[in-house]
Design a protein around this motif. Structure first.
Motif, PDB file in Angstrom:
ATOM      1  N   UNK A 154      28.581  34.141  36.590  1.00  0.00           N
ATOM      2  CA  UNK A 154      29.981  34.180  37.011  1.00  0.00           C
ATOM      3  C   UNK A 154      30.674  35.447  36.522  1.00  0.00           C
ATOM      4  N   UNK A 155      30.584  35.726  35.232  1.00  0.00           N
ATOM      5  CA  UNK A 155      31.271  36.888  34.670  1.00  0.00           C
ATOM      6  C   UNK A 155      30.661  38.180  35.179  1.00  0.00           C
ATOM      7  N   UNK A 156      29.348  38.190  35.373  1.00  0.00           N
ATOM      8  CA  UNK A 156      28.693  39.380  35.933  1.00  0.00           C
ATOM      9  C   UNK A 156      29.265  39.692  37.310  1.00  0.00           C
ATOM     10  N   UNK A 157      29.446  38.647  38.125  1.00  0.00           N
ATOM     11  CA  UNK A 157      30.010  38.852  39.465  1.00  0.00           C
ATOM     12  C   UNK A 157      31.432  39.406  39.389  1.00  0.00           C
ATOM     13  N   UNK A 158      32.272  38.800  38.554  1.00  0.00           N
ATOM     14  CA  UNK A 158      33.673  39.218  38.484  1.00  0.00           C
ATOM     15  C   UNK A 158      33.790  40.652  37.973  1.00  0.00           C
ATOM     16  N   UNK A 159      33.032  40.965  36.930  1.00  0.00           N
ATOM     17  CA  UNK A 159      33.109  42.298  36.345  1.00  0.00           C
ATOM     18  C   UNK A 159      32.613  43.367  37.312  1.00  0.00           C
ATOM     19  N   UNK A 160      31.449  43.126  37.927  1.00  0.00           N
ATOM     20  CA  UNK A 160      30.879  44.114  38.837  1.00  0.00           C
ATOM     21  C   UNK A 160      31.739  44.254  40.091  1.00  0.00           C
ATOM     22  N   UNK A 161      32.286  43.151  40.569  1.00  0.00           N
ATOM     23  CA  UNK A 161      33.140  43.206  41.758  1.00  0.00           C
ATOM     24  C   UNK A 161      34.383  44.028  41.494  1.00  0.00           C
ATOM     25  N   UNK A 162      34.932  43.895  40.309  1.00  0.00           N
ATOM     26  CA  UNK A 162      36.126  44.651  39.950  1.00  0.00           C
ATOM     27  C   UNK A 162      35.834  46.144  40.006  1.00  0.00           C
ATOM     28  N   UNK A 163      34.648  46.525  39.545  1.00  0.00           N
ATOM     29  CA  UNK A 163      34.282  47.939  39.500  1.00  0.00           C
ATOM     30  C   UNK A 163      33.946  48.458  40.887  1.00  0.00           C
ATOM     31  N   UNK A 164      33.099  47.727  41.613  1.00  0.00           N
ATOM     32  CA  UNK A 164      32.580  48.233  42.895  1.00  0.00           C
ATOM     33  C   UNK A 164      33.570  48.098  44.046  1.00  0.00           C
ATOM     34  N   UNK A 165      34.542  47.200  43.928  1.00  0.00           N
ATOM     35  CA  UNK A 165      35.485  46.992  45.033  1.00  0.00           C
ATOM     36  C   UNK A 165      36.813  47.695  44.805  1.00  0.00           C
ATOM     37  N   UNK A 166      36.878  48.531  43.751  1.00  0.00           N
ATOM     38  CA  UNK A 166      38.103  49.278  43.508  1.00  0.00           C
ATOM     39  C   UNK A 166      39.233  48.445  42.949  1.00  0.00           C
ATOM     40  N   UNK A 167      38.902  47.466  42.121  1.00  0.00           N
ATOM     41  CA  UNK A 167      39.933  46.688  41.453  1.00  0.00           C
ATOM     42  C   UNK A 167      40.211  45.340  42.063  1.00  0.00           C
ATOM     43  N   UNK A 168      39.433  44.916  43.051  1.00  0.00           N
ATOM     44  CA  UNK A 168      39.592  43.562  43.603  1.00  0.00           C
ATOM     45  C   UNK A 168      38.923  42.596  42.639  1.00  0.00           C
ATOM     46  N   UNK A 169      39.710  41.721  42.044  1.00  0.00           N
ATOM     47  CA  UNK A 169      39.240  40.918  40.916  1.00  0.00           C
ATOM     48  C   UNK A 169      38.034  40.058  41.259  1.00  0.00           C
ATOM     49  N   UNK A 170      38.040  39.421  42.416  1.00  0.00           N
ATOM     50  CA  UNK A 170      36.991  38.455  42.732  1.00  0.00           C
ATOM     51  C   UNK A 170      36.002  38.952  43.779  1.00  0.00           C
ATOM     52  N   UNK A 171      36.060  40.227  44.125  1.00  0.00           N
ATOM     53  CA  UNK A 171      35.183  40.723  45.162  1.00  0.00           C
ATOM     54  C   UNK A 171      35.626  40.242  46.538  1.00  0.00           C
ATOM     55  N   UNK A 172      34.695  40.283  47.493  1.00  0.00           N
ATOM     56  CA  UNK A 172      35.036  39.884  48.861  1.00  0.00           C
ATOM     57  C   UNK A 172      34.217  38.688  49.349  1.00  0.00           C
ATOM     58  N   UNK A 173      33.314  38.195  48.501  1.00  0.00           N
ATOM     59  CA  UNK A 173      32.625  36.954  48.833  1.00  0.00           C
ATOM     60  C   UNK A 173      31.214  37.084  49.337  1.00  0.00           C
ATOM     61  N   UNK A 174      30.716  38.297  49.497  1.00  0.00           N
ATOM     62  CA  UNK A 174      29.342  38.467  49.989  1.00  0.00           C
ATOM     63  C   UNK A 174      28.404  39.051  48.942  1.00  0.00           C
ATOM     64  N   UNK A 175      28.855  39.098  47.681  1.00  0.00           N
ATOM     65  CA  UNK A 175      28.020  39.630  46.605  1.00  0.00           C
ATOM     66  C   UNK A 175      26.967  38.601  46.180  1.00  0.00           C
ATOM     67  N   UNK A 176      25.991  39.046  45.399  1.00  0.00           N
ATOM     68  CA  UNK A 176      24.854  38.185  45.029  1.00  0.00           C
ATOM     69  C   UNK A 176      25.285  36.901  44.331  1.00  0.00           C
ATOM     70  N   UNK A 177      26.249  36.985  43.436  1.00  0.00           N
ATOM     71  CA  UNK A 177      26.641  35.812  42.651  1.00  0.00           C
ATOM     72  C   UNK A 177      28.021  35.283  43.049  1.00  0.00           C
ATOM     73  N   UNK A 178      28.418  35.568  44.274  1.00  0.00           N
ATOM     74  CA  UNK A 178      29.761  35.190  44.710  1.00  0.00           C
ATOM     75  C   UNK A 178      29.972  33.680  44.677  1.00  0.00           C
TER      76      UNK A 178
END
Length: 527
Positions: free
Chosen positions: A413-437
């Protein structure tokens, strides 16, 4: 080592509250607004002679009982020591040994009150001397420098049990203050009123949007001391406290934000379980305080967090049905300069690469790495009771979920949130299609749902639903809740193998087949 200075300046006008309770002496315990209390660097004056040393207490007995005092032989009840930990790991070890430390000496006059002190002979980047009162048989680890400053005799129920029953310990204690040149610190009294006082009072907080009168600051630790004599207790649900030790002189009072439910807040300059708000010197008979939105910011925020978390613990059981409580040693850290909040549960064991948080946490990353908080509350622009309350309910509901699913789930869970924040330019929860979404989907559905439910229970119905703009759909749970499937039933479905919307729906259907139509309607409505 970089240190976070949590200073507290109690200020502002505070509403008066009636002292109506059996046992609380309203005649002597007055309410205070805390104005004028300093929360900066403690400024020390001259060194004082400690009246509680074995030598001075022995002299005091002989002064009060000149004909028979010589027969009394006192042995140390406590040792006053100072310790010099090398690093924060040493501090943590001492805490685990039960050593309660302060960063300033206890036998100096305090010229200016504050929340922290640093010995001028210790480099600023190093940990300063820590002062503690420990049992006589205490032995510090070999690698931690420990100096014995005084052997002490502190009168109390256990320390005086074997002494002659003709000794008036209150009179002896007063004599010790007089013999050591500290008579000016004694509480004025007549000869017939030489009994020491047991501090008592009430600490309250006012949420003016809900409560017409202040309510108790629940389960928080209150401490007070004079020299090496300490008393500590927790407030009850109504904010009342009563110390089990008596004092002949006015003690210094503090609120330590450690709660009897098990959670604690923040860090001070030393490794204590909770951040400290120093309240200054007040009557030995008691001290009371009412905290409002006009009070000093840190004290206000910490107090709201305390009561919100306490309410959450209370909400986890209903009619014999339970939601898992957060960990017994939950550590909460808040910061008014951060916007983002998280529940990484670092103290509980998840293995995380904290470097991925650098973009969000910046200069606070080393502090978080050092003190391993379970919850980080970003309170930037959150100053009202309701905003802080909602933030606490969201993050602490994650802690219950963590207790259900364990470390491996939380790592993902935390890996997803942290990586999504970095790779999506500050979007906290990503966009929903990441590996651990899927881990994020289930966890945030739960947290936003609980946040909304408990917020509405406190502040009443509202058309606003927090979290409804994200790609996951916490509205699903609210839809079920409004039709009779409450949070206790939903929580049963949150097992470690449920980390996608599909798995969640399947689990709910298997648990509650009688609600099949309703469950399908909920998930279809929020595709």
């Amino acid at each position: 080592m970089k240190r976070l200075h949590y200073f507290v300046c109690l200020a502002a006008l505070v509403a008066a509250v009636a002292c109506e309770r059996s046992g609380l002496n309203a005649e002597f315990v007055s309410y205070d607004d805390g104005s004028g209390v300093e929360h900066d660097l403690i400024v020390l004056g001259e060194k004082l002679e400690d009246p509680y040393t074995v030598e001075n207490m022995t002299k005091a007995i002989q002064a009060v009982y000149p004909t028979k005092g010589n027969v009394v032989q006192l042995t140390p009840t406590d040792n006053y020591v100072r310790l010099l930990p090398r690093n924060d790991e040493d501090l943590r070890m001492l805490e685990e040994m039960g050593v309660q430390m302060l960063d300033h000496p206890l036998d100096y006059r305090i010229v200016k009150e504050g929340d922290y002190y640093h010995d001028s002979e210790i480099p600023e980047e190093n940990i300063t001397w820590q002062y503690a009162v420990v049992p006589p048989d205490f032995v510090a680890p070999d690698w931690i420098e420990c100096e014995l400053l005084d052997e002490c005799f502190i009168p109390g129920e256990h320390s005086t049990k074997s002494a002659p029953d003709w000794i008036d310990w209150d009179a002896v204690e007063r004599a010790a203050f007089e013999l050591t040149g500290n008579s000016g610190m004694l509480t004025p009294c007549t000869k017939a009123e030489m009994k020491a006082a047991y501090p008592e009072g009430r600490i309250t907080i006012l949420d003016s949007e809900v409560d017409s009168q202040p309510v108790g600051l629940k389960g928080v630790k209150v401490t007070c001391n004079v020299f090496v004599k300490f008393a500590r207790t927790f407030t009850d649900d109504e904010g009342y406290y009563e110390m089990e030790k008596s004092f002949t002189s006015d003690p210094r009072y503090r609120i330590e934000f450690t709660n009897r439910k098990g959670f604690s807040q923040g860090i001070n300059l030393i490794m204590v379980k909770g951040s400290i708000s120093t309240l200054g010197k007040h009557s030995a008979k008691g001290y009371s305080l009412c905290i409002t939105k006009k009070s000093e910011d840190k004290l206000w925020r910490r107090s709201v967090i305390n009561n919100a978390a306490y309410d959450y613990y209370e909400s986890c059981a209903s009619n014999g049905v339970k939601i898992a409580l957060p960990p017994a040693n939950l550590r909460i850290w808040s910061c008014s300069l951060l916007e983002s909040s998280a529940a990484p549960m670092l103290q509980q064991g998840p293995v995380l690469d904290l470097d991925v948080f650098e973009a969000a946490l910046g200069e606070y990353l080393p502090i978080i790495r050092m003190f391993l908080p379970d919850m980080v509350l970003g309170l930037k622009n959150k100053t009202s009771y309701r905003d802080i309350y909602r933030c606490v309910m969201h993050e602490i509901s994650h802690a219950s979920h963590f207790m259900r699913v364990g470390n491996a789930y939380w790592d993902n869970l935390i890996r997803h949130i942290a990586m999504s924040y970095v790779t999506s330019g500050g979007i906290t929860y990503g966009i929903g299609n990441e590996d651990y979404a899927g881990y994020c989907e289930v966890a945030e559905m739960w947290a936003y749902y609980v946040e909304n439910v408990l917020y509405r229970e406190r502040y009443g119905p509202t058309d606003k639903f927090y979290g409804d703009k994200y790609w996951f759909s916490p509205q699903i749970f609210m839809y079920l809740d409004e039709r009779g499937m409450n949070r206790f039933k939903i929580f049963v479905a949150l097992t470690s193998d449920v980390h996608s919307r599909e798995a969640l729906k399947s689990r709910l259907l298997s648990l509650y087949p009688e609600s099949k139509s309703m469950i399908n309607e909920a998930f279809n409505k929020y595709m």
